[in-house]
Design an enzyme around this catalytic site. Structure first.
Site, mmCIF file in Angstrom:
data_model
loop_
_atom_site.group_PDB
_atom_site.id
_atom_site.type_symbol
_atom_site.label_atom_id
_atom_site.label_comp_id
_atom_site.label_asym_id
_atom_site.label_seq_id
_atom_site.Cartn_x
_atom_site.Cartn_y
_atom_site.Cartn_z
ATOM 1 N N HIS A 67 0.838 -1.206 0.000
ATOM 2 C CA HIS A 67 0.000 0.000 0.000
ATOM 3 C C HIS A 67 0.875 1.260 0.000
ATOM 4 O O HIS A 67 0.589 2.235 -0.704
ATOM 5 C CB HIS A 67 -0.914 -0.040 1.242
ATOM 6 C CG HIS A 67 -1.751 1.178 1.407
ATOM 7 N ND1 HIS A 67 -1.908 1.822 2.615
ATOM 8 C CD2 HIS A 67 -2.481 1.899 0.518
ATOM 9 C CE1 HIS A 67 -2.690 2.872 2.455
ATOM 10 N NE2 HIS A 67 -3.054 2.947 1.205
ATOM 11 N N GLU A 70 2.242 1.865 -3.425
ATOM 12 C CA GLU A 70 1.207 2.492 -4.274
ATOM 13 C C GLU A 70 1.232 4.011 -4.098
ATOM 14 O O GLU A 70 1.174 4.764 -5.076
ATOM 15 C CB GLU A 70 -0.165 1.912 -3.903
ATOM 16 C CG GLU A 70 -1.360 2.610 -4.525
ATOM 17 C CD GLU A 70 -2.419 2.988 -3.494
ATOM 18 O OE1 GLU A 70 -2.698 4.199 -3.343
ATOM 19 O OE2 GLU A 70 -2.968 2.070 -2.855
ATOM 20 N N HIS A 71 1.333 4.479 -2.846
ATOM 21 C CA HIS A 71 1.425 5.931 -2.577
ATOM 22 C C HIS A 71 2.665 6.534 -3.245
ATOM 23 O O HIS A 71 2.605 7.597 -3.855
ATOM 24 C CB HIS A 71 1.538 6.178 -1.062
ATOM 25 C CG HIS A 71 0.232 6.208 -0.343
ATOM 26 N ND1 HIS A 71 -0.178 7.273 0.421
ATOM 27 C CD2 HIS A 71 -0.771 5.295 -0.251
ATOM 28 C CE1 HIS A 71 -1.356 7.026 0.953
ATOM 29 N NE2 HIS A 71 -1.743 5.818 0.567
ATOM 30 N N GLU A 141 5.833 10.456 3.157
ATOM 31 C CA GLU A 141 4.620 9.727 2.769
ATOM 32 C C GLU A 141 4.234 8.649 3.779
ATOM 33 O O GLU A 141 3.076 8.250 3.835
ATOM 34 C CB GLU A 141 4.776 9.137 1.361
ATOM 35 C CG GLU A 141 3.463 8.742 0.695
ATOM 36 C CD GLU A 141 2.461 9.888 0.521
ATOM 37 O OE1 GLU A 141 1.253 9.592 0.375
ATOM 38 O OE2 GLU A 141 2.871 11.074 0.533
ATOM 39 N N GLU A 148 -3.881 8.054 6.974
ATOM 40 C CA GLU A 148 -4.976 7.281 6.361
ATOM 41 C C GLU A 148 -5.456 6.206 7.340
ATOM 42 O O GLU A 148 -6.656 5.975 7.507
ATOM 43 C CB GLU A 148 -4.488 6.642 5.056
ATOM 44 C CG GLU A 148 -5.561 5.896 4.303
ATOM 45 C CD GLU A 148 -5.085 5.337 2.967
ATOM 46 O OE1 GLU A 148 -5.875 4.610 2.330
ATOM 47 O OE2 GLU A 148 -3.936 5.597 2.559
#
Length: 970
Positions: A67, A70-71, A141, A148
């Site tokens: 995940h 992906e960011h 990030e 999130e």
């Protein structure tokens, strides 16, 4: 000439009869599989890359790495090293971009105005060729991923899903935590001496191989042109000939089956999730065993499990079907929302479920039910609405990983092979021997001994046996469970009406003292569907918190009463809804037009003859009390948006007051209220689609006859003084209003800010200036406040429209800074943006203007989208049906200096005519800042709001666009 294998497959791609797009499958030399879609009618182009690598591929001890990767791919590439330049390009050219990580795949996608597609595609391709994963961006990030995760920590959906994963084999990838957080991506790797950036690169290099990728390209050009574009842009992706990640074995061993898990949710309410591991439906997608069983177990008509549970007063909602499906394992879920009484009868509820499963065993697999379901699916597929290109591309790209080429568009949506044995195999798996029961309730607080590690959910586990469930079945009420009846709502006439008038915009077909009818025949979509909206404006429905809550319960009771009849219509593709509004209630019916009128007239008949059933009133009231009480668990940014609306909308009641009066309301109160509410009403109606003008008029005449005719009519027209308007508070120029408030959930660490700048009453020139500012500022705001400063995962700059009063708002949720500090960061951004705007070249300005023009000229995709646009104009009273064309014409006259002047007057920090409202919600981590922020000395131009309603009473209002026209006579 004999066709090659791949060309033959192209010819076999099954598409809808109404689909005019062209498709072609190609495989590049690097083994990248691509589906090309040519749609000459499209305004937007799109691409979606599906990589067969997901969170199941996270290395042990690095939860959330896939995940996180992906960011990171969004940041930069060797070819385009400027950070966030990909997102900047897409947004500045009218597009949008996103991605998601699933268990066994990761999907990246975007859409953009068609004239910029080639450049956008080149930037997108670099994700998979040479991404730059810089050390600086990596650290920043991780904070976004953690933010999130923070927003999910108090979400029951996320918590319960992870609990199901927790109670599975530790060595199976299903057991993993997929999102990632600060600990799993920063603290623990460092403790082990791991460099997280090197781990990202390793995951990328080992798994992002062209042979594991499926690409969909949706464009305006011919297939040949798209093909040459794809070959040029994507040929450099490395093919390392990797195998798909495989995970043999089942996630649940015997110790994870036959369990009853009691767990404590965040929100009020009781829920049962009954789960079985089953054979994955994807292995038998043509036979559709899970669709067949989900259809029956999840049915809501008379004789169904839900109907019986509802009649007993034990359940308010039930759903059934396959979840978490992969090619290796899957689960069948039945989720039941219980009432307080249902919670006390949990064993009876589970017993009734198994009784229904036993009924299915005894009835055998019914061919007529399968055939009916297949017919509904076939009609749905062949008459599907056109969707935005990016949504379509994502769905097809995901299908490419799972299905042979001929079924890429169809997926599992067309069951066609009737196989009783396959359905029976899955039905046999829904047994007491391998069931997992998850039982959620606040009543279990203090009764649990275990804690799930990632979300800290409290739970306990108890073993249950097949004989216990047999006993529950034996003692469950002996109700009349039976299979559904044949569905009378399945459309058989799908012919298109000949619209005599090729009208471009809605026309006011008729107007009386009781109603107005706007009509728009379908001249765009050539589909056998219609859309009907009827807005009951009832002054007595919104005169107090009590009447508003009674109107809400009335709308819900209507839906409740109609459900067992109208559920058949819903299955057949005819949706309906009844919901309360600020001024009464609204009835919507949409779908295939063939039998739409039957459903509409049944709904109208039910409204006119409605009788309150005390037992159903009690159930719905209990549900509404919990729903309103659960509003305090909304995300802080949602609370901030709610307060902003409450501050701005005159004559609206806070849910806290409604919750206060709710316990005292009884069935008799509603029985007295309904005739009063309906005694005076004006109906605003909109009918569109495959319906002729005389049919539309006839529908409304029937409604008028039902409510208006006779010696003692149900309904009288409104007096001129009673016509309702929606008014919005007019903020004072040059004043910064602040509304600070503590978050409603003391356990939520997140704080939030809505920084709202009110600009003007609907006007084409000011609209386009505001829209242009929002378009140009959107990406820089995201880049600065989210990517660079990492204030929080939820960081948005967007326009706001309150009944025609327009403005722009920053919405930010954060654990990093308190709302007062975030407000200062917003102002700092606006100062930085001011410099950027003043330095903008004419070419840059023209590019942005052209992008906005392209966005405005984008055609509606389907009847539902078109109807939503026109209905907004009608309900707001603006009636500017030609809005897009007029605003485009205005945009073409706009200069850069016009935009700068607009910014200086309405948006610039300290502008003397600027109107600002900051709603600040203080979460747990910043609650200590609340008293000091509230008592601090404010600058002369700032006003703190302490009481919403005193503030509203003291402020002027904008004029309403409704302006009394509702009672004009013909």
């Amino acid at each position: 000439m004999a066709l090659g294998k791949e060309e033959a497959e192209d010819m076999e791609i099954v598409k809808a009869r109404t689909d005019k797009r062209e498709y072609k499958r190609i495989v590049l030399p690097n083994a990248l599989q691509v589906l090309l879609i040519s749609d000459p009618d499209t305004d937007k182009c799109a691409a979606s890359m599906n990589v067969s690598v997901g969170s199941f591929s996270d290395p042990d001890g690095l939860e959330g790495l896939a995940h996180f990767l992906e960011h990171m791919l969004f940041y930069a590439s060797e070819k385009y090293p400027l950070e966030d330049s990909y997102s900047k390009y897409i947004i500045e050219h009218g597009g949008s971009t996103n991605a998601f990580t699933a268990s066994d795949h990761t999907n990246y996608h975007f859409d953009v105005n068609s004239d910029c597609f080639e450049d956008a595609l080149d930037r997108f391709a670099q994700f998979f060729i040479k991404p730059l994963i810089s050390a600086d961006a990596t650290i920043r990030e991780i904070k976004a991923v953690d933010s999130e995760n923070q927003k999910n920590l108090l979400s029951d959906g996320w918590r319960m899903h992870q609990l199901q994963k927790q109670l599975s084999e530790e060595g199976h990838p299903y057991h993993k935590f997929s999102t990632g957080n600060w600990d799993s991506l920063e603290v623990w790797p460092k403790e082990k001496g791991l460099d997280i950036r090197l781990e990202l690169l390793k995951l990328y290099e080992e798994n992002y191989s062209a042979n594991l990728m499926n690409l969909v390209i949706y464009a305006k050009e011919s297939l040949d042109k798209i093909q040459s574009l794809v070959e040029d842009k994507f040929q450099e992706i490395q093919n390392n000939d990797r195998s798909c990640f495989s995970f043999p074995g089942q996630p649940c061993s015997s110790e994870h089956l036959q369990i009853l898990v009691r767990t404590v949710p965040i929100k009020q309410g009781h829920k049962l999730r009954i789960v079985w591991p089953i054979t994955p439906g994807i292995l038998y997608y043509k036979e559709g065993p899970c669709r067949y069983l989900g259809h029956l177990i999840g049915h809501e008509g008379e004789g169904s499990l839900f109907y019986v549970l509802k009649t007993l007063g034990w359940a308010t909602e039930l759903s059934a079907g396959e979840v978490d499906g992969t090619t290796e394992f899957s689960f069948f879920n039945v989720v039941i929302n219980l009432t307080d009484a249902g919670h006390e009868h949990m064993q009876d509820v589970v017993g009734l479920l198994f009784k229904y499963i036993h009924l299915l065993q005894q009835s055998g697999v019914c061919k007529w039910i399968f055939d009916e379901l297949a017919a509904v699916c076939e009609t749905s597929f062949h008459y599907q609405d056109k969707t935005p290109p990016s949504i379509y591309a994502v769905r097809v790209a995901s299908n490419m990983q799972l299905y042979p080429p001929k079924d890429w568009l169809v997926g599992s949506s067309l069951p066609s092979n009737f196989s009783p044995s396959i359905i029976q195999t899955v039905l046999n798996q829904l047994s007491p021997d391998n069931v997992r029961i998850f039982w959620e309730s606040k009543k279990f607080e203090g009764q649990t001994a275990m804690t799930e590690p990632w979300y800290k959910t409290a739970y306990s586990v108890e073993k249950i046996t097949g004989s216990m469930i047999q006993e529950w079945m034996l003692f469950a009420p002996n109700e009349d469970l039976h299979l559904p009846a044949p569905n009378v709502f399945i459309p058989t006439d799908l012919s298109l009406k000949d619209a005599q008038e090729k009208v471009k915009f809605p026309v006011l077909l008729r107007k009386s003292s009781f109603s107005s009818l706007w009509y728009k025949p379908d001249t765009m979509f050539s589909t056998p569907k219609a859309y009907v909206e009827i807005d009951f404006n009832c002054p007595f429905a919104s005169s107090s918190p009590e009447t508003e809550i009674l109107a809400d319960i009335f709308a819900r009771l209507l839906m409740d009463d109609l459900n067992d009849y109208a559920y058949y219509a819903q299955v057949a593709g005819l949706r309906y809804g009844i919901r309360n509004t600020d001024s009464g209630f609204q009835v919507t019916v949409a779908g295939y037009n063939h039998k739409l009128r039957i459903l509409l007239e049944t709904v109208i008949e039910k409204i006119s003859n409605f009788k309150v059933k005390p037992d159903r009133f009690s159930v719905i009231k209990e549900m509404v009390v919990k729903e309103y009480g659960n509003l305090k668990f909304q995300q802080p940014y949602q609370q901030a948006m709610y307060y902003c609306s409450l501050l701005l909308h005159d004559q609206t009641w806070p849910w806290m007051e409604e919750l206060e009066v709710l316990p005292h309301l009884q069935a008799e109160d509603l029985a007295k209220f309904i005739p009063l509410m309906l005694s005076r009403a004006f109906l605003e109606c909109y009918i569109a689609g495959n319906i002729e003008r005389n049919e539309a008029e006839s529908m409304i005449l029937h409604i008028e006859d039902t409510f208006n005719k006779g010696q003692d009519p149900i309904c009288q027209p409104l007096f001129p003084s009673q016509h309702l308007t929606k008014r919005v508070i007019k903020l004072e120029r040059g004043i910064d209003y602040l509304y600070p408030i503590e978050g409603l959930n003391p356990n939520d660490e997140n704080s939030a800010l809505v920084h709202y700048i009110q600009v003007h009453r609907d006007d084409f020139t000011l609209n386009v200036k505001l829209q242009l500012f929002a378009l140009i500022a959107k990406q820089p705001a995201f880049h600065q406040l989210r990517s660079v400063e990492q204030l929080g995962y939820i960081t948005v700059l967007m326009q706001r429209n309150d009944y025609g009063i327009r403005g722009v708002q920053f919405i930010i949720q954060s654990t990093v800074k308190g709302p007062g500090q975030i407000d200062l960061r917003v102002e700092a951004f606006l100062k930085m943006f001011e410099t950027k705007l003043y330095e903008m070249t004419d070419d840059e300005f023209k590019r942005n203007v052209n992008a906005l023009i392209d966005m405005k000229l984008e055609k509606h995709k389907n009847l539902r989208e078109e109807s939503a646009f026109y209905w907004r104009e009608i309900s707001d009273g603006t009636l500017k049906f030609d809005r897009q064309e007029c605003e485009v014409a205005t945009l073409k006259q706009l200069t850069l200096q016009d935009l700068i002047n607009f910014f200086d007057e309405h948006v610039k920090v300290g502008a003397p005519r600027k109107r600002t409202l900051s709603v600040r919600v203080y979460g747990k981590l910043h609650s200590c800042e609340y008293p000091s922020d509230k008592s601090q000395q404010l600058p002369p131009n700032a006003v703190q709001i302490n009481d919403i309603f005193s503030f509203r009473r003291s402020q002027p209002l904008y004029g309403s666009f409704k302006g009394g026209s509702g009672h004009m006579k013909l």
